[in-house]
Write a protein that holds these residues in place. Structure first.
Motif, short mmCIF file in Angstrom:
data_model
loop_
_atom_site.label_atom_id
_atom_site.label_comp_id
_atom_site.label_asym_id
_atom_site.label_seq_id
_atom_site.Cartn_x
_atom_site.Cartn_y
_atom_site.Cartn_z
N LEU B 13 -60.15 -62.94 78.84
CA LEU B 13 -60.12 -63.30 80.27
C LEU B 13 -60.05 -62.05 81.13
O LEU B 13 -60.78 -61.92 82.11
CB LEU B 13 -58.90 -64.20 80.53
CG LEU B 13 -58.67 -64.60 81.99
CD1 LEU B 13 -59.78 -65.51 82.49
CD2 LEU B 13 -57.30 -65.29 82.19
N THR B 23 -62.88 -69.90 81.50
CA THR B 23 -62.21 -69.16 82.58
C THR B 23 -61.50 -70.14 83.52
O THR B 23 -60.35 -69.91 83.93
CB THR B 23 -63.22 -68.31 83.34
OG1 THR B 23 -63.87 -67.44 82.43
CG2 THR B 23 -62.53 -67.48 84.41
N ASN B 27 -57.47 -70.18 84.05
CA ASN B 27 -56.88 -69.96 85.38
C ASN B 27 -56.05 -71.17 85.82
O ASN B 27 -55.00 -71.02 86.48
CB ASN B 27 -57.96 -69.66 86.40
CG ASN B 27 -58.53 -68.25 86.21
OD1 ASN B 27 -57.82 -67.35 85.76
ND2 ASN B 27 -59.80 -68.07 86.53
#
Lengths: 180, 208
Positions: B13, B23, B27
């Motif tokens: 990442l 991703t 997140n």
């Protein structure tokens, strides 16, 4: 840059010695940096860099234009580093005294130079497969697909190795009092 | 995505090597997990620390490379030259061996090599070699001998022919005699048949 490299190689193969000199001037620092990361602080970086470009000079006919020059250069450098590591295993050499050995004990914080030494030692202590992936990804900014072609290992395997390498480096720095 | 899954993916990442979907999931987990946020920050610091590694300052000695390369190429040329001489010598020896065709024999503790000698075991069916010789200067004695031999051959030929003629004549005579004998025998047989027939008629009368 790849196009420039291809043009220099074409001129070099055509007999232009100046084109080879230009290639060396462009790649000597990246190649030396790459070898330094792989060999560690005690490694003969200058000697192997010289040997690397001698091999490039002698093996010009082995370079295939469909691949990038940098990949070929790194492949030759990688093999040199691995050969050196194999010979070193048979003849272990002691680390120079100024390289600190940082363990899990509580140690005072070090200056930037000491951080550099810690990083160098931590890289040298990584197993070779992990070190190669970390060096190629972080310092040479090579993506995993290109790395897979260079090392002839699947990209997914290289991603796993990279993850493990980063965690090991993190643990080593934490043990030495950095990045807590 | 749980903490273990994220921990496995954090380095990727940070370096931007995750897919867009991964991703987004990472997140999303980080937004709600303080422990993973701390882990991420620590790894980012490690990422920056790596840039502190030694940067060697190396200058390649180009004249040395050119010199060593030339020396290696000269050594390689000398090796090839030695190899070519050795190969040529070997080929010459083999050619000489094939041309001379020596007769090699081992026996009684000896190694005997002969050349230009006829072997005793040539097969009968072997064709005679074709020998082309240049004509030699004429020898008078040899010519006389050849003339005498020619005359002898002619005489013998004539003699053979006359003998053949004589034999043919004799054969004709014999054939003629045989013919006469055959005719005479036929005549006698015919007479004998007439005589027998006359006697029979005289004794027993005519046959009905």
């Amino acid at each position: 840059m790849a196009r420039d490299d291809a043009e220099l190689i074409r001129r070099w193969r055509g007999g232009d010695a100046g084109a080879f000199d230009a290639l060396v001037r462009r790649w000597q620092q990246p190649a030396a940096r790459f070898l330094a990361r792989l060999l560690g602080p005690a490694g003969p970086v200058a000697d192997l860099s010289q040997e690397l470009f001698l091999r490039i000079y002698l093996w010009r006919d082995r370079y295939r234009e469909e691949g990038s020059f940098s990949t070929w250069l790194y492949r030759v450098a990688l093999n040199l580093a691995r050969d050196h590591a194999r010979k070193s295993e048979r003849q272990p050499t002691p680390l120079p005294e100024e390289v600190p050995v940082c363990g899990r004990d509580e140690m005072p914080r070090w200056e930037h130079a000491e951080l550099r030494d810690t990083i160098d030692a931590a890289l040298a202590d990584l197993p070779a497969p992990l070190r190669e992936v970390l060096v190629l990804r972080h310092y040479e900014e090579m993506n995993f697909e290109e790395m897979g072609r260079l090392l002839e290992v699947p990209a997914s395997t290289l991603k796993s190795r990279f993850t493990v390498a980063m965690h090991k480096m993190h643990e080593r720095l934490r043990d030495c009092g950095w990045n807590e | 995505m749980n903490c273990d899954d994220l921990r496995e993916r954090l380095p990727l990442l940070i370096y931007g090597d995750l897919s867009p979907e991964e991703t987004r999931l990472a997140n999303s987990h980080l937004a709600d997990c303080a422990a993973c946020q701390r882990e991420r920050e620590a790894l980012i610091a490690t990422h920056h620390s790596l840039d502190s590694a030694t940067v060697p300052d190396v200058a390649i000695d180009l004249p040395s490379i050119h010199g060593r390369a030339l020396a290696m190429q000269a050594r390689s040329m000398r090796r090839w030259k030695r190899f070519a001489i050795a190969a040529g010598s070997l080929a010459a020896c083999l050619l000489a061996f094939l041309l001379i065709r020596p007769d090699v024999r081992v026996g009684d503790g000896q190694l005997v090599i002969r050349w230009n000698s006829k072997t005793e075991q040539q097969p009968q069916a072997e064709q005679a070699p074709i020998v082309v010789q240049q004509p030699q200067p004429r020898d008078a004695d040899l010519d006389e001998r050849i003339r005498v031999l020619s005359e002898l051959v002619q005489v013998l030929t004539l003699q053979m022919e006359s003998n053949d003629q004589q034999r043919r004549e004799e054969l004709e005579v014999l054939i003629t005699r045989l013919d006469l004998l055959r005719i005479q025998s036929q005549q006698r047989w015919d007479e004998t048949k007439r005589d027998v027939s006359a006697l029979y008629t005289a004794q027993f009368g005519r046959r009905e």
